[in-house]
Every structure is written in structure tokens, then in C-alpha cells.
Write an enzyme that holds these catalytic residues in place. Sequence first.
Site, PDB file in Angstrom:
ATOM      1  N   LYS A 189       8.471  -3.986  16.358  1.00  7.93           N
ATOM      2  CA  LYS A 189       9.640  -4.817  16.690  1.00  7.93           C
ATOM      3  C   LYS A 189      10.530  -5.075  15.489  1.00  7.93           C
ATOM      4  O   LYS A 189      11.743  -5.241  15.633  1.00  7.93           O
ATOM      5  CB  LYS A 189       9.185  -6.145  17.299  1.00  7.93           C
ATOM      6  CG  LYS A 189       8.723  -5.997  18.746  1.00  7.93           C
ATOM      7  CD  LYS A 189       8.458  -7.335  19.392  1.00  7.93           C
ATOM      8  CE  LYS A 189       8.052  -7.134  20.845  1.00  7.93           C
ATOM      9  NZ  LYS A 189       7.807  -8.427  21.524  1.00  7.93           N
ATOM     10  N   ARG A 190       9.955  -5.099  14.304  1.00  6.85           N
ATOM     11  CA  ARG A 190      10.794  -5.381  13.134  1.00  6.85           C
ATOM     12  C   ARG A 190      11.757  -4.226  12.836  1.00  6.85           C
ATOM     13  O   ARG A 190      12.714  -4.388  12.103  1.00  6.85           O
ATOM     14  CB  ARG A 190       9.927  -5.698  11.914  1.00  6.85           C
ATOM     15  CG  ARG A 190       9.237  -4.506  11.284  1.00  6.85           C
ATOM     16  CD  ARG A 190       8.489  -4.920  10.024  1.00  6.85           C
ATOM     17  NE  ARG A 190       7.934  -3.804   9.331  1.00  6.85           N
ATOM     18  CZ  ARG A 190       6.795  -3.214   9.624  1.00  6.85           C
ATOM     19  NH1 ARG A 190       6.068  -3.662  10.633  1.00  6.85           N
ATOM     20  NH2 ARG A 190       6.348  -2.183   8.928  1.00  6.85           N
TER      21      ARG A 190
END
Length: 476
Positions: free
Chosen positions: A253-254
Site C-alpha cells: 500500500k505504501r
Amino acid sequence: MIRVRFPPSPTGFMHIGNVRTALFNYLFARKNNGKFILRIEDTDRERSKKEYEDDIIEGLKWLNINWDEGPDIGGPYGPYRQSERIEIYKFYINKLLEEGKAYLCFCSEDELEKDREEMLKKGLMPKYSRKCRNLSKEQIEEKLKKNPNPVVRFKTPLSGEVIVEDELRGKLIFPIENLDDFVIMRSDGMPTYNFAVVIDDALMKINFVIRGEDHLHGNTPRQILIYKALDFPLPKFIHLPMILGEDHTKLSKRHGSVSLRDYRNEGYLPEALVNYMALLGFSPKTKEKEIFSLQELIEEFSIENLSKSNAIFSPSKLRWMNHKYIEMLSLEELFKKVKEFYLNRNFEIKDDEWLMEFLRLMRDHIFVLSDIKNLINDIYKPEELSEEKLSYLKENKNLIYEFYNSIKNLHNWNENNILNLIKDIGKKLSLKGKSLYHPLRVLITHKDEGPEIYIYIYLLGKEETLNRIKEVINKI
């Protein structure tokens, strides 16, 4: 005939990385006049949910990745949900048990954990000790009285090697001694992934398995052993390179790697997503080109042009590509997509005529459809003026008064007349460039940068523009 499949697990919303796997299978099938099968692998009873299956089906349809056989349309080799195929798996489990190619295992979790710790202490790779592999019939009957629901393990050969012939990577050899007697059916009667996938692929006549490289070491050798134990013909394997973040670590997700649903909610166009994902690990024959329609991708696709190197996912490149697709739309097409996008999103747009003007003039600033809400809010809901900016405007009050009077007397309201009006004021006050435009931007938008100020003023409207100037005049 070529038959490929996309077998997602409905244990979460469809991940962007899965889109590429589905897409490559689809492109390969369509390029070769084959069949593309959708299969739902929902044997994880606790985590599988109907809403996730619906999300997968809706997402693929939105991307225009359509299947020939699947849970919603059926086909000659169904059912296409693993939860509806339990009796089929049990048949083949019993077959392996009867032929001595699998066995019942009664070891508890505590026993397995203790064995694992012992092996680690000895510096060995943790593997199942095979203590249940050679139990006598009498021992099995006795243990069944205490534990009527044992797991079933595959009886892996004790020596030799597994050869994986990968269409992309060539011949790969895995020593069998590195594999243990892995579980093929859990104590609740549900098959494990490696067992169910082999049964499904074999019975559904899948002859090309195209999936991520992460399957290559852990799953593919085990699956080949099961294929051979059941005398099923082996499919051809193609293990796709991994998709990594820009820092070359596993996509997460980052890195902007989220669900397909999130990209839809941000306002990405399906055509742009398909185009971008297709180029992660695939090099079209047509060089010096990045924009491809789905039909062009089908025509271009080939196994030979797949890369062995990991692909890098760039959120900024995806945004850029989406912007290109927005630019290619006619104004009418863009208008329609925007109206559809905001239909159930609790955001009211002034009126259709105004929206058409907004899109005509602000298209260059729209990278995803959700940008429109922010741009419109910037126009109608500017942030509060800081004391510092009020002081700055006070220094430019001659320009502000002149601009107010000129706008007040402007009768034909359009962006060109507003631009000419600003230029005339600049000549009158001997101002140009930043010294002319920046104070007006701060005056109207309360910001230091943004879209062209004359366009902003035109879209804001004469009455609201005058009100905003009067508010500032009252403060300075």
C-alpha cells in the site's frame, strides 16, 4: 485449443497486482482464439465472502476482461467455485489414499511445532517428520478413534528431482529432498490450494498456467508431483515477473498498490488501467508507443515478448497515462463519464452547461476524475486568507480597486474578455508577469498557484468574483 484461467480467492477486494495476471491470461487466450476461464477459489471458509466475489466479477467486467466460462455463466467443466466441487476433491483424495500415494496424519499442532523447533535448533530446514507416513492399518484404526478427522498428506518421493519446464524461464530443477509430505486435505475436509488447483486445472482442461513468479518455488514443484501421481497431463507453465514498488521492494500500500476498487473510486479510466498494467512485464513489438487499445494489446501480445525482469509499478506514470486517456476523450464523452462517476458520490455539480465549460477549460488539470471535486471546491470553497496574504494584498490595493471596477463594468462574460481586461489593467498600472497575475490569484483563489486565473474567474462567475473582491477590500 488453448485454455487458460484466472482463479482469484474472494478473501479481500481484488488487488491491482491480480489485474495483470487476469489481463495476461485474457490477452493470451484472445490472441490465440482460446478460452479464458474464471474460477473462484473459495475454500478458505473463514475469509471468503460473497462481497469479494462480486467485487472480482464487477471489476473484471469494468475492465472489459470477459470470460468464456465461469461461476456466473457456467460452462462444460463446472462448477466454477471450489466450494461447490468438494465431492470431486474427495474422490481424488480417496484415489491417492487407496493407491498409497497419500496418507492420514494425526499429528497435533503442538507436536508439529515441537518438531519444528527441534529441527531449527539442529540448523535444519523445518519439515514434517513423516512420523505418520508408515503407520500400520491397526495403528490408523486406533488413532481414528481418538481423532476421526485427520489431515491427509501427499506421500512425496524421498529422492529425485522435479523438473519445471517454464515457457519463459526454461528448464528449472528442484531437488525433491527439499520438499516435505505436504497437506492436501485439512481436518475440516477442505482441500489445500496445491491440491484443489491441480484437480481443477486438469479437469477443466487448462493447458497453460500463467501466474506470478511467487508460485514458482513454493507451489509449482508440489503441483507437478500431484499431476504425476494422478496421471494428469502437465500444462505448460509461464511464471510472470514480480511487480515491485519504485524502491524495488514487494508491492504494498505504501507504493500506491491498493485494490482495483480504490482505483475505480479515485476516477481512473478502465482503458488506462488496462493499458498501464499490460506494460508491466510485457514489451509490445510496436516500439516508441505507450498508448494501446485493448484490441491492439491482443494483437501485440506474445509469450516471447514477456520480460523475465521484475516490473516497477509507478503511481505517477499511471496518473500520467490516465490523463492521456482523459485528453483523448471528446468533451461529450468526458462529460458523460464525469456525470456517471459523481452520480452516487454526494457531490453536486452546479449545472450541466457550467460543467461542460469547466471540462473544456480545466481538462489539462484533470488526471483522475476525483480531481474534479477538488478543483471545483477550490473555486467555490477557498481556504481562509492568512494574515500574511492579507498584508500582501494591502500592498497591492491599487491593483485590487482597479480590477474590481473593471470587472464590475465587464458586460460580455467570457474567459478571453477577462484575460484582455487583466492585460489592459497591467498596461494602465505598468504591471506585468508575476507582479500582475500573482496578486489577483491570491485575491480570488487565496492560493499562490493553480489554473490560469482568468479561467478561474470566468468559472467562478461575475457576481461571486465581485463578492470575493469586496470581502478582501473590507478587510484591507
